[in-house]
Design an enzyme around this catalytic site. Structure first.
Site, mmCIF file in Angstrom:
data_model
loop_
_atom_site.group_PDB
_atom_site.id
_atom_site.type_symbol
_atom_site.label_atom_id
_atom_site.label_comp_id
_atom_site.label_asym_id
_atom_site.label_seq_id
_atom_site.Cartn_x
_atom_site.Cartn_y
_atom_site.Cartn_z
ATOM 1 N N CYS A 177 -1.238 4.408 1.412
ATOM 2 C CA CYS A 177 -1.062 3.330 0.444
ATOM 3 C C CYS A 177 -1.319 3.858 -0.958
ATOM 4 O O CYS A 177 -2.067 4.818 -1.155
ATOM 5 C CB CYS A 177 -2.043 2.218 0.795
ATOM 6 S SG CYS A 177 -1.951 0.803 -0.296
ATOM 7 N N SER B 177 -3.107 2.514 -3.164
ATOM 8 C CA SER B 177 -4.479 2.265 -3.619
ATOM 9 C C SER B 177 -5.350 3.507 -3.472
ATOM 10 O O SER B 177 -6.275 3.716 -4.271
ATOM 11 C CB SER B 177 -5.109 1.120 -2.828
ATOM 12 O OG SER B 177 -4.294 -0.004 -2.912
ATOM 13 N N HIS C 12 -4.795 5.427 -6.353
ATOM 14 C CA HIS C 12 -5.526 4.824 -7.476
ATOM 15 C C HIS C 12 -6.973 5.319 -7.524
ATOM 16 O O HIS C 12 -7.558 5.437 -8.598
ATOM 17 C CB HIS C 12 -5.522 3.292 -7.367
ATOM 18 C CG HIS C 12 -4.221 2.665 -7.776
ATOM 19 N ND1 HIS C 12 -3.648 2.846 -9.007
ATOM 20 C CD2 HIS C 12 -3.377 1.836 -7.106
ATOM 21 C CE1 HIS C 12 -2.511 2.167 -9.081
ATOM 22 N NE2 HIS C 12 -2.314 1.547 -7.925
ATOM 23 N N HIS D 41 -7.158 3.372 4.181
ATOM 24 C CA HIS D 41 -7.613 2.027 4.539
ATOM 25 C C HIS D 41 -6.522 1.260 5.283
ATOM 26 O O HIS D 41 -6.565 0.047 5.375
ATOM 27 C CB HIS D 41 -8.009 1.270 3.268
ATOM 28 C CG HIS D 41 -6.863 1.064 2.327
ATOM 29 N ND1 HIS D 41 -6.425 2.054 1.484
ATOM 30 C CD2 HIS D 41 -6.037 0.019 2.149
ATOM 31 C CE1 HIS D 41 -5.385 1.621 0.811
ATOM 32 N NE2 HIS D 41 -5.122 0.383 1.200
ATOM 33 N N CYS E 255 -2.490 -3.128 5.691
ATOM 34 C CA CYS E 255 -2.575 -3.385 4.244
ATOM 35 C C CYS E 255 -1.212 -3.716 3.666
ATOM 36 O O CYS E 255 -0.965 -4.820 3.238
ATOM 37 C CB CYS E 255 -3.185 -2.180 3.520
ATOM 38 S SG CYS E 255 -3.033 -2.247 1.730
#
Lengths: 604, 370
Positions: B40, B42, B45, B62, B168
Site C-alpha cells: 500500500c 501508506s 508514506h 498493514h 486495506c
C-alpha cells in the site's frame, strides 16, 4: 516485379535447410505474410524449378497426378505414351519443387494421393505403373490457418509427413519497409502515407468488429491510391477525405465485418483512419474537432459492467454452499483444495447424474485448487462419456461416376460402355463428380435460466461427443445462448474437446431464452463452412421466452435435431415441432447416459 | 522465535530485509504466518515522512492475509489454523466509536503509528531494541504477533494471495465511494487518482449504480484499468474530467468526488471541490504530509452547501465489511485478481515500491515464502 524478402531470416533458414535435408514442408500463415515471395526467393537462390498448383475444391486426383489422353486411349488403348503428366508427376520426374497453394482447400481424396509420395517418394498410377520421384523432388504447401470459408482440416496422415513453418504478420517496421519497397517501383511516396497505410492495415487485424483484417497488400494499395489521388487533386499534405477515399478502396473488400455486428466495413475503416491519423492525440479528429472525444456522443458501456449482472461470468461458490447442495461433497472434497478422484469415481458408478452435476458445480468453486482439479476431471470424465457416440466413417468427399456432360472423364467406365463409334455418343460417356457427404454440425447449447444445473453436464457431454466426431471430418462448432449468443468453439479453429468442455462446465444458466436468435447465429456459423449438409443439434427445453418464433429462423439449416432437456409435455411438443420442420429428429435427454445413444441416432 | 521482515530505519531510507526476534503472543494476541501482503502507498508514506511513525525502526506492511499459528491466553475469536485478513484498524467492539457504528475510528487505533500492541509493549525486537509494526501488524514479516482485534477470520477456500487486498486498499477505496461518499444509483462520480485505492472506488461506485464514473489519472494504463473495472469515462487531467462531468450532467456538476491521489494536495482537492454540484461531496481519502493544509473557497462552501469529508478505511467496519468483500469476490462482483499487477518476494520490496512510484502497478503484492 521483384521485391526482396524483408525480414523472415529465421524462417528462411529453416526452409532452406529443410529442403536440403530432404524434408517436405507446409508453410502456414495468413494472407500477405510473404509465403509466395519467400518461396520464390528460396527457389531462385537454390536454382530450383518450381511447379505451381493452386489448391481448390475442384482439384481432383486426376488433375494433380495426370491422366491418359482420352482420345488416344479410345484409339490405341492404354499406353504409357498416352499419359499426360499432371503437375505432381512433372515435379516428381524432374526433381522440381512442387508448390501447392491453399493446401487446406484441397479435397481429402486428392490429398491422400500425396501420402505415399511424401512417405516413399513414389506413386503407383493405375494403368501407368510406378513412378519414382527424383531425389531433389520436394513438396512445399502453403495454407492460411484463418481461412474460415471452404477449408477442411488436413489429415494427420498428410501433416505427419511434413514439417511446418508458421509465418505471422511482420512487425510494423518490417511492413513499412515492404510497403516502401513495393510502392517505390511506381515513384516516390510520402512517409506519412506509408505510416498511415500500414497503421490502418495493422489496426484492421485487431479491431473487435472485424472478423478478419487486411494483409500488408491493403497497405500497399492504400499508399499507391493515396499518392495518386494526392497528385490528381493537387494536395501536398494529408487530407482526411482523400485518405478515406483511398482507405475505403484499399480495405473495404479485404476486411470482413463480424457476423452480427451492425455496421459497414466503411464505418470501421473510417474509425480506424481517424484513430491512426498522424499527430498529437488532441488533433486526432480531423474535420470534426468540435466535441471532446468521449464526453459527447453515446455513453460507452465498459466491458467490466457486463460482468456485474448477477449470474454473470466469474461467480464462484463457497464450500459451504457446495456442501449444502451435494450430499457427497464432504466425501469428494474432504478439505480445502482436495478432490478425491476415487471417491468421485465411486459416486459416478452409484449415481452418474448426481456425480456429474456435482462436478459441474465444483468447477465454479471459490476454492481455486478444487476448481482447477474439478475442471481437469470434468474434461476427462465428460470427454470419456462423449466417446460413447458411434460415428460411421463419413464426411470424406468421394468421386462417384455419373452420366453428366461435365466433370472429369471416367475412362474405364466409358470404355466398358463404348459401342466403338467415333466420336463416342454423349450417352456413352461417364464422368466423375464429387458426391455430397460433407457435413457441418453446430451444437447449440441453451444457457438460459430455464436450463438449471443438471443440463450443464449434459451439454458438456454432448459438446465433447460432437467435437470428437469432428475428428471424423465433420466441421463442428459450439454456441451457447440465452438472450445473446456466445461462440465457444467456432467452426474454423479447432480446439481440443477437453478445452471446450472445461469452458462449458463453468457455464451457468441465466437469463431469457431467445431460440430464434440462437438458430440464426447457428445458421450464420454454418454458412461459413464448406459443407453439403448443414446440421444443428439444439440442446434446450425449446420453450422460447424472448425474440421471434424459432421456426422463422431456420434459414441455412438443412437439418435440426433436438436434444430436449425439458420434462413437460409442452416442452416435448415444442421440440418435436421444431425438429419436424427440417425433417430432423428429437430425443428427450434427462440423464447423461441418454446423450450418446441420442447423438448416435442423429449423427452416426 | 526468529522471523524475516522488511524494516525502515529512518525517513528516506530503503527497506531493509533482516532477521529479527519475535515474542510469543500475550493475552488477546495471536501469532500469524503471513502468506501475502499488499504493498500500500501508506507504507511508502512512512518512508517519505508524510506519515511519520513515532519511532524507527519499524516493520512495514498493514495489508496482509495469513494463517493463525498460535493463540495467546483469553483469545476467543480465533483458533489455530484459522485463515485471516488483517485489518489495519483494530476494532475492540465496545468503545464509544465502535458502539456507534464508527469502528474505523476505534480508540485502539491510537497506537497505529507507535506500532506497539494494545498493552503498550512490542513483540518485534532487533539487536535488543523494541521495534514497532506498521498499524500494529507488520505484514512485511513472515510472522507477526497481532491483537485478535486486528484479524478478521475468513473462509478457508478464499485465496489468501487475493484476500490480502481486503485488509486495506479494497475496503478503503470501495468505502470512500459507497460509505463515506454515499454514492447512489444514478450519481455522477469523479475519482482522482487510480491506484490501489482509487480503482476500488471505481468498483464501489459501479456496484452502487453510479451512472457516470469518471476516472482521472495521468497514466494511460491506469485509465484503461479503470475502464475495465467499471469507469464509464476516463480523463488524463482534472480539467478534462471537469469538462466531462459538466457535459454529462448538463452543467450541474458531479454528485461526488473521491480524492485518492497518492499524495493529496490543495490543487486536486480544489479541482474536486469546483467539479461537484451544489450540496455535493468531496471525499478526501489520500494522505498528505502532516503539515499540509487544504485551501477551499469558503463562500462557495457556504453558499453551495458543499461538503468536504475525510475518510479513514472508507468508513468501513472491518468485522462487517471484510467478510462482505469476500462474498462479493465469490459472486464475481468485486474484482481482486485484476488489481494485482505484479507479485514480488520479500527481498524485492524496494523494487516493488519503485514500480508503484513509476506508475507501473495498480497493486503489487508480496508473496511470503511458505
Amino acid at each position: 516485379m521483384t521485391v526482396p524478402v524483408v525480414g523472415l531470416r529465421r524462417e528462411r533458414e529453416v526452409l532452406t535447410v529443410a529442403l536440403t535435408q530432404g524434408r517436405h514442408l507446409v508453410i502456414e500463415g495468413p494472407p500477405g505474410t510473404g509465403k509466395s515471395t519467400l518461396l520464390r526467393e528460396i527457389a531462385r537462390e537454390t536454382s530450383r524449378e518450381v511447379v505451381f498448383v493452386e489448391g481448390n475444391a475442384e482439384l481432383t486426383p486426376a488433375r494433380l497426378v495426370g491422366q491418359h489422353d482420352p482420345s488416344l486411349v479410345l484409339h490405341e488403348g492404354y499406353r504409357p505414351e498416352g499419359f499426360v503428366d499432371g503437375p505432381l508427376l512433372v515435379a516428381m520426374r524432374s526433381g522440381a519443387l512442387l508448390y501447392v497453394e491453399e493446401l487446406n482447400r484441397i479435397p481429402e481424396e486428392t490429398l491422400n494421393v500425396l501420402i505415399t509420395v511424401l512417405a516413399e517418394g513414389e506413386i503407383t498410377v493405375p494403368r501407368l505403373g510406378l513412378v519414382r520421384a527424383q531425389p531433389q523432388f520436394r513438396l512445399i504447401a502453403a495454407m492460411n490457418p484463418f481461412d474460415a470459408v471452404g477449408t477442411a482440416r488436413v489429415s494427420q496422415a498428410v501433416s505427419d509427413r511434413m514439417c511446418r513453418v508458421v509465418l505471422g504478420y511482420q512487425d510494423a517496421a518490417a511492413e513499412r519497409q515492404i510497403v516502401r519497397a513495393v510502392t517505390a517501383l511506381d515513384g516516390p511516396v510520402s512517409d506519412d502515407a506509408v505510416e498511415l497505410g500500414v497503421g490502418v492495415a495493422r489496426a484492421t487485424r485487431e479491431h473487435r468488429d472485424l472478423r478478419h483484417g487486411s494483409s500488408v497488400r491493403g497497405a500497399i494499395d492504400m499508399v499507391l491510391l493515396l499518392t495518386g489521388l494526392q497528385r490528381l487533386r493537387g494536395e501536398r499534405d494529408l487530407v482526411r477525405e482523400t485518405a478515406l477515399d483511398s482507405a475505403y478502396a484499399a480495405f473495404s473488400g479485404r476486411v470482413r465485418v463480424q457476423d452480427g455486428v451492425d455496421r459497414t466495413a466503411e464505418s470501421v475503416i473510417e474509425e480506424i483512419v481517424d484513430a491512426q491519423w498522424p499527430g498529437e492525440p488532441g488533433e486526432r479528429n480531423p474535420g470534426k474537432a468540435q466535441s471532446p472525444p468521449d464526453a459527447a456522443g453515446g455513453r460507452r458501456r465498459p466491458a467490466g459492467r457486463d460482468d456485474r449482472s448477477p449470474g454473470g461470468k466469474g461467480r464462484t461458490q463457497s464450500r459451504d454452499t457446495l456442501a449444502r447442495r451435494h450430499a457427497a461433497f464432504e466425501a469428494v472434497s474432504p478439505e480445502v483444495g482436495a478432490l478425491d478422484a476415487d471417491a468421485f469415481e465411486a459416486l459416478m458408478r452409484e449415481d452418474p447424474d448426481a456425480a456429474a452435476e456435482m462436478l459441474c458445480d465444483l468447477s465454479t468453486a471459490t476454492d481455486r485448487e478444487l476448481q482447477a482439479a474439478a475442471r481437469r476431471l470434468a474434461a476427462r470424465v465428460f470427454v470419456q462419456i462423449g466417446r460413447g457416440v458411434q460415428h460411421r466413417a463419413r464426411g470424406t468427399r468421394r468421386l462417384a461416376p455419373a452420366k453428366r456432360s461435365d466433370g472429369d472423364l471416367d475412362l474405364d467406365r466409358t470404355f466398358d460402355r463404348w459401342s466403338g463409334h467415333w466420336p463416342p455418343p454423349s450417352d456413352e460417356l461417364v464422368t466423375r463428380h464429387w458426391t455430397a457427404s460433407r457435413r457441418a454440425v453446430c451444437l447449440l447449447v441453451d444457457a438460459s435460466g430455464s436450463m438449471g444445473g443438471r443440463p450443464v453436464s449434459v451439454a458438456a457431454v454432448a459438446a465433447a461427443a460432437v467435437l470428437l466426431a469432428a475428428e471424423a471430418h465433420l466441421a463442428t462448432s459450439v454456441l451457447a445462448f440465452s438472450g445473446g449468443v456466445a461462440t465457444i468453439q467456432p467452426g474454423a479453429a479447432a480446439r481440443p474437446a477437453e478445452d471446450v468442455v472445461t469452458e462449458l462446465v463453468a457455464l451457468r444458466g441465466h437469463g431469457v431464452t431467445d431460440l430464434a436468435a440462437a438458430l440464426r447465429a447457428a445458421g450464420a456459423q454454418l454458412a461459413g463452412m464448406n459443407a453439403d449438409e448443414r446440421v444443428v443439434v439444439l440442446l434446450s427445453d425449446c420453450l422460447s421466452t424472448s425474440g421471434d418464433d424459432p421456426v422463422t429462423a431456420l434459414a441455412g439449416i438443412d437439418r435440426l435435431h433436438v436434444l430436449c432437456t425439458g420434462v413437460t409435455e409442452e416442452s416435448h411438443a415444442a421440440a418435436a415441432a421444431l425438429a419436424r420442420r427440417t425433417g430432423g429428429t428429437w430425443r428427450p435427454v434427462e440423464r447423461l447416459a441418454e446423450v450418446p445413444p441420442a447423438l448416435t441416432a442423429m449423427l452416426g | 522465535m526468529k522471523t524475516r521482515a522488511a524494516v525502515l530505519r529512518g525517513t528516506e531510507r530503503d527497506w531493509d530485509v533482516v532477521e529479527m526476534e519475535l515474542d510469543p503472543p500475550k493475552a488477546g494476541e495471536v501469532l500469524l504466518r503471513f502468506v501475502a501482503s499488499g504493498m500500500c502507498h501508506s507504507d511508502e508514506h512512512l518512508r517519505t515522512g508524510d506519515l511519520p511513525p513515532f519511532k524507527f525502526p519499524i516493520v512495514g506492511g498493514h495489508e496482509g492475509a495469513g494463517i493463525v499459528e498460535e493463540v495467546g491466553p483469553g483469545v476467543t475469536r480465533l483458533a489455530k489454523g484459522d485463515h485471516v485478513v488483517t485489518s489495519f484498524l483494530p476494532s475492540c467492539g465496545h468503545c464509544r466509536w465502535c458502539a456507534t457504528g464508527h469502528s474505523n475510528l476505534c480508540d485502539l487505533g491510537a497506537n497505529l503509528l507507535a506500532g506497539c500492541l494494545p498493552d503498550g509493549t512490542y513483540r518485534f525486537h532487533l539487536d535488543g531494541e523494541d521495534v514497532g509494526a506498521m498499524c500494529m501488524l507488520g505484514t512485511f514479516s513472515n510472522h507477526a504477533v497481532v491483537s485478535e482485534n486486528s484479524a478478521v477470520k475468513i473462509a478457508e477456500d478464499m485465496p489468501l494471495d487475493k484476500a490480502c487486498l481486503i485488509g486495506c486498499g479494497v475496503p478503503t477505496g470501495f468505502g470512500s465511494a459507497v460509505k463515506t461518499g454515499g454514492v447512489e444509483v444514478g450519481d455522477t462520480v469523479v475519482i482522482y487518482g487510480i491506484g490501489g485505492i482509487g480503482i476500488n472506488s471505481v468498483q464501489g461506485a459501479a456496484l452502487a449504480g453510479a451512472r457516470n464514473i469518471i476516472a482521472v489519472d495521468p497514466v494511460a494504463f491506469k485509465r484503461e484499468k479503470a475502464e475495465e473495472l467499471g469507469a464509464t469515462h476516463s480523463a488524463s487531467s482534472a480539467e478534462e474530467a471537469a469538462a466531462i462531468a459538466l457535459d454529462v450532467t448538463q452543467g450541474v456538476g458531479a454528485d461526488k468526488a473521491i480524492v485518492t491521489a497518492g499524495v493529496v494536495n490543495s490543487e486536486i482537492v480544489l479541482n474536486a471541490f469546483n467539479t461537484i454540484r451544489k450540496a455535493g461531496t468531496v471525499v478526501v481519502t489520500g494522505l498528505a504530509n502532516m503539515e499540509h493544509n487544504l485551501e477551499i473557497p469558503s463562500s462557495f462552501l457556504t453558499l453551495f452547501e458543499k461538503t468536504v469529508k475525510g475518510s479513514l478505511f472508507g468508513s468501513s467496519d472491518p468485522f462487517a465489511d471484510i467478510p462482505k468483500m469476500v462474498e462479493l469476490y465469490r459472486s464475481g462482483d468485486l474484482k481482486l485478481d485484476e488489481l494485482i499487477t505484479k507479485t514480488y518476494t520479500l527481498d524485492q520490496i524496494n523494487e516493488g515500491y519503485q514500480d508503484m512510484l513509476d506508475g507501473k502497478n495498480i497493486r503489487g503484492v508480496i508473496l511470503h515464502d511458505s
